[in-house]
Design an enzyme around this catalytic site. Structure first.
Site, PDB file in Angstrom:
ATOM      1  N   LYS A 176       4.059  10.711   7.892  1.00  0.00           N
ATOM      2  CA  LYS A 176       3.339  10.343   9.109  1.00  0.00           C
ATOM      3  C   LYS A 176       3.961  10.937  10.374  1.00  0.00           C
ATOM      4  CE  LYS A 176       0.803   6.218   7.653  1.00  0.00           C
ATOM      5  NZ  LYS A 176      -0.540   6.822   7.714  1.00  0.00           N
ATOM      6  N   TYR A 185       0.861  -1.187   0.000  1.00  0.00           N
ATOM      7  CA  TYR A 185       0.000   0.000   0.000  1.00  0.00           C
ATOM      8  C   TYR A 185       0.893   1.231   0.000  1.00  0.00           C
ATOM      9  CZ  TYR A 185      -3.138   3.692   1.515  1.00  0.00           C
ATOM     10  OH  TYR A 185      -3.832   4.862   1.592  1.00  0.00           O
TER      11      TYR A 185
END
Length: 422
Positions: free
Chosen positions: A273, A143
């Site tokens: 992130k 992903y």
């Protein structure tokens, strides 16, 4: 404090949900350390680090101070033709802590955009070499994000992007590595991807993968020798290697970056992130002198990308403070402690008939069920137990903040056991 959840349900579109039958949302009024405060007065222990980004939890003094100090100077200024010290300081820190040789830093908006930048870098590199290549090779169950380029290198079969399969660039997908990080290595695991490289190397711009841990594609932990073999394969056939460390970077796996498990450096790395400690959206794509110089000396002479909020000073200032805090808190000891506790506390789940597998690496724990999970029902059960855990597919997983206390981690794991045993 009351939150207008009805307006939210009628008008706000949340991630991966329906507007006509949305998943329930819980109103949050504040958060501190590892606790999320709901509008009804309940407190939840956060097991997700807000999609893996808030590695120090919430309301972090050093990050608050960095934001406050910067916002009085400037919240934003365009990066085209202008620069500023927070961006320079952040680039210095990223060059220092990422794998060796990644000396050129492109600051961007989000993890998905950093993947887009990486793909464009690889394509433009070969264009500058007058050897244009148009495909990428990756592995199944990966992903890489929700934008179009990132979706194209995310496994289209059974993934959240399957709907868009016919609209995306056609990429090459090798089988998922079979040998896991805790198994005996077998070089046969590289056979099929090696054959694919040999057959398609003239049109492969780069191999892109998530090092060691495949995140949202299934939380699979594969063997470091596989990653080392991919680096060797790229070197042998003169291909670029892109490491997507958006989820794995900044200590989450027990290494500062997961590439360190195989002692390799990619040609391009994507980070995001946790880069700002979860305070705001920021990411970066780093590459080597060779890639950057080649692109800059090609026909275009410039790299064709420039986000509006590139190098945002406020985000860069907070990112600098976040990296400083990470280095100063003895993160390795904290993540190692979390890993040992997760293994201990989740061990009973292995005995449940409903559970297929339990696996832990660093501050990542996964309980894989045999059947798919009803997210709405399970989410409600976890909230009733005083924890915030958001499962997907067949997976109940947690990535807690590094500052989580032992009893809080125990409560998260006990909740997983209770819900998994129902």
């Amino acid at each position: 404090m009351s939150i207008d959840l009805q307006f939210d349900s009628n008008h706000l579109w949340h991630p991966y949900t329906s507007m006509t039958n949305p998943l329930p949302c819980y109103g949050v009024v504040s958060a501190n350390k590892a606790l999320i405060q709901l509008d009804n007065g309940e407190q939840l222990i956060d097991g997700m680090s807000s999609w893996w980004a808030c590695i120090f939890g919430y309301n972090v003094a050093e990050l608050n101070l960095a934001a406050k100090n910067q916002i009085d100077k400037m919240a934003h200024v365009m990066f085209g033709g202008l620069t500023h010290q927070p961006a320079i300081d952040l680039a210095k820190k990223l060059v220092e802590i990422t794998p060796k040789g990644l000396n050129k830093v492109f600051l961007c908006d989000s993890g998905s955009v950093s993947v887009e930048v990486a793909l464009k870098m690889a394509l433009q590199y070969w264009h500058a070499m007058d050897k244009p290549k148009s495909q990428f090779l990756t592995i199944r169950n990966g992903y890489h994000g929700d934008t179009f380029g990132a979706m194209s290198v995310t496994d289209p079969e059974g993934s959240m992007h399957e709907l868009y399969h016919n609209f995306l660039a056609k990429q090459l997908f090798a089988p998922q590595p079979k040998i896991t990080i805790d198994q005996q290595w077998d070089a046969c695991d590289l056979d099929q991807i090696t054959r694919m490289v040999i057959a398609n190397k003239d049109n492969i711009a780069a191999i892109i993968l998530e090092p060691i841990v495949q995140g949202a594609g299934g939380m699979h932990f594969y063997h470091p020798q596989y990653l080392k073999g991919i680096r060797d394969l790229c070197d042998k056939h003169q291909l670029l290697l892109i490491a997507d460390e958006i989820a794995t970077g900044f200590g989450r796996t027990g290494k500062l970056f997961a590439c360190e498990f195989a002692d390799i450096s990619p040609d391009i790395i994507c980070v995001g992130k946790a880069i700002t400690g979860g305070y705001m959206s920021l990411a970066a794509t780093l590459t080597t002198d060779k890639v950057a110089t080649t692109i800059s000396q090609g026909k275009a002479a410039v790299f064709m990308h420039g986000p509006t909020f590139m190098g945002n000073p406020l985000a860069c200032a907070v990112a600098c403070a976040s990296i400083d805090k990470l280095i100063s808190i003895n993160w390795q000891e904290k993540v190692s402690r979390i890993e040992q506790q997760l293994k201990e506390y989740l061990a009973p789940c292995s005995d449940l008939s409903q559970v297929k597998n339990v696996r832990v690496l660093g501050a990542i724990a996964v309980v894989e069920m045999k059947e798919a999970i009803d997210v709405a029902i399970v989410q409600k059960q976890f909230v009733a137990l005083g924890v915030w855990i958001r499962p997907f597919g067949k997976l109940i997983y947690i990535m807690p903040p590094y500052i989580i206390e032992k009893q809080q981690l125990k409560k998260l794991c006990d909740a997983i056991y209770r819900v998994a045993s129902i």
